[in-house]
Design a protein around this motif. Sequence first.
Motif, mmCIF file in Angstrom:
data_model
loop_
_atom_site.group_PDB
_atom_site.id
_atom_site.type_symbol
_atom_site.label_atom_id
_atom_site.label_comp_id
_atom_site.label_asym_id
_atom_site.label_seq_id
_atom_site.Cartn_x
_atom_site.Cartn_y
_atom_site.Cartn_z
ATOM 1 N N PHE A 193 -7.453 10.086 -12.118
ATOM 2 C CA PHE A 193 -6.195 10.785 -11.413
ATOM 3 C C PHE A 193 -5.317 9.937 -10.942
ATOM 4 O O PHE A 193 -5.583 8.659 -10.471
ATOM 5 C CB PHE A 193 -6.708 11.593 -10.202
ATOM 6 N N LEU A 194 -4.118 10.301 -10.638
ATOM 7 C CA LEU A 194 -3.088 9.705 -9.764
ATOM 8 C C LEU A 194 -2.983 10.164 -8.363
ATOM 9 O O LEU A 194 -2.177 11.436 -8.461
ATOM 10 C CB LEU A 194 -1.686 9.554 -10.191
ATOM 11 N N PHE A 195 -3.325 9.678 -7.319
ATOM 12 C CA PHE A 195 -3.228 10.009 -6.014
ATOM 13 C C PHE A 195 -1.938 9.819 -5.313
ATOM 14 O O PHE A 195 -1.907 8.580 -5.155
ATOM 15 C CB PHE A 195 -4.573 9.798 -5.168
ATOM 16 N N THR A 196 -1.333 10.674 -4.973
ATOM 17 C CA THR A 196 0.134 10.263 -4.273
ATOM 18 C C THR A 196 0.209 11.102 -2.938
ATOM 19 O O THR A 196 -0.326 12.310 -2.654
ATOM 20 C CB THR A 196 1.112 10.484 -4.996
ATOM 21 N N GLY A 197 0.632 10.537 -1.690
ATOM 22 C CA GLY A 197 1.005 11.047 -0.457
ATOM 23 C C GLY A 197 1.421 10.345 0.729
ATOM 24 O O GLY A 197 1.975 9.190 0.236
ATOM 25 N N ASN A 198 1.251 10.780 1.524
ATOM 26 C CA ASN A 198 1.825 10.022 2.789
ATOM 27 C C ASN A 198 0.880 9.735 4.089
ATOM 28 O O ASN A 198 -0.460 10.179 3.860
ATOM 29 C CB ASN A 198 2.847 10.904 3.550
ATOM 30 N N GLU A 199 1.081 9.181 4.736
ATOM 31 C CA GLU A 199 0.262 8.764 6.087
ATOM 32 C C GLU A 199 0.630 9.661 7.072
ATOM 33 O O GLU A 199 1.765 9.636 7.378
ATOM 34 C CB GLU A 199 0.234 7.071 6.585
ATOM 35 N N HIS A 200 -0.613 10.262 7.713
ATOM 36 C CA HIS A 200 -0.332 10.942 8.944
ATOM 37 C C HIS A 200 -1.384 10.675 10.022
ATOM 38 O O HIS A 200 -2.588 10.626 9.740
ATOM 39 C CB HIS A 200 -0.494 12.664 8.385
ATOM 40 N N PHE A 201 -0.903 10.432 11.160
ATOM 41 C CA PHE A 201 -1.922 9.839 12.055
ATOM 42 C C PHE A 201 -2.582 8.563 11.732
ATOM 43 O O PHE A 201 -3.801 8.383 12.183
ATOM 44 C CB PHE A 201 -2.849 10.960 12.635
ATOM 45 N N GLY A 202 -2.215 7.786 10.815
ATOM 46 C CA GLY A 202 -2.839 6.512 10.485
ATOM 47 C C GLY A 202 -3.809 6.880 9.448
ATOM 48 O O GLY A 202 -4.564 5.743 9.222
#
Length: 250
Positions: free
Chosen positions: A208-217
Motif C-alpha cells: 500500500f501507499l499510505f498518505t496522510g497528515n500529522e495531528h497532535f504529533g
Amino acid sequence: MGYPRSHSSGLSWEPRSRTVEQVHLRCTEGSLEWLYPARALRVVLEPNLSSTRHTTVCIKPASDFQGASIYVERAGQLHLVVSEAEEARLRHVSCFSTHTPQRVALFLQASPQRDISRRTASFQYELLSNQSAAGPDVQKMALVEVVRGSIQNVSHDPENHMSQVEVSGQKVYRQKNRIFRQDKAAGEWKGSIKTLLRCKVKKGAGDFLFTGNEHFGEAWLGCAPRFKDFSSIYQTARERGTNPCEFQFR
C-alpha cells in the motif's frame, strides 16, 4: 488559519453564581486552557466556514489535565469524552462525529475540590474532514506523510471511534517528524498510523501507499490505495498533464 490558544479562569466567577461561562472558538484547530476550574464552562466550536465538510472532532487532553471532565452535547444530552478520573497514561485522542458540523458544543464540568490549589484543564482540538477517507487522489500527494508498506496489525477502539494501524514500510518518501523509524537490521521502517473507525481498515496482504497528515504529533491516515493502483492512477494523470507534482515512487 493559525493555531489559537484560549484561556479562562474559574477564579473570576462569583462564589454563589450559577452562571455557566461560554467561550466561542472559530478556528478548525486550536487549544483551550482552563485555570482553576470551577463550576462549568461551555465551549462552542464554531468555525467560520461555509463548508460542512468538517464532521469529526478530535480532542487530546494535556498530560497534566486535571480539575474537570469534558462532555459533548448531543440532542440536549451530555456524553462523556474525557474523564479526570482516568489515569494520565490512559488519556489519548478521542474523536466523535457531529450532526451539526458548523457548531459543536463541549461542556467542561469542574470536579469538586476543597481548596483552590492550581489545577489546569487544557486540551487541543481539531476538526477533521470526511474527505480524508475518500480514496486514491493524486491531489493529496502534497500531504506530510507518504509511506509505502504493508499492514502488520490493526487494533480498533470503538469507544473513541479510532483505529490504530501498525505499518511495516519498505520506503518513507516524506515525513515531517520521525514518526517512522528504520530498523537497520531488518532494513524496514516501522510506525503507527491512526485513522477513523469508519474507514474500516483491516489487516491483510498487499503493498500500500499510505498518505496522510500529522495531528497532535501523530500520523493520521488519509487514503491507502494498493501501490499498483496508485501507480496506474499517477501514470494516467501524468500522461494527461493533470498531476500537480512529480512523485519519485520507484
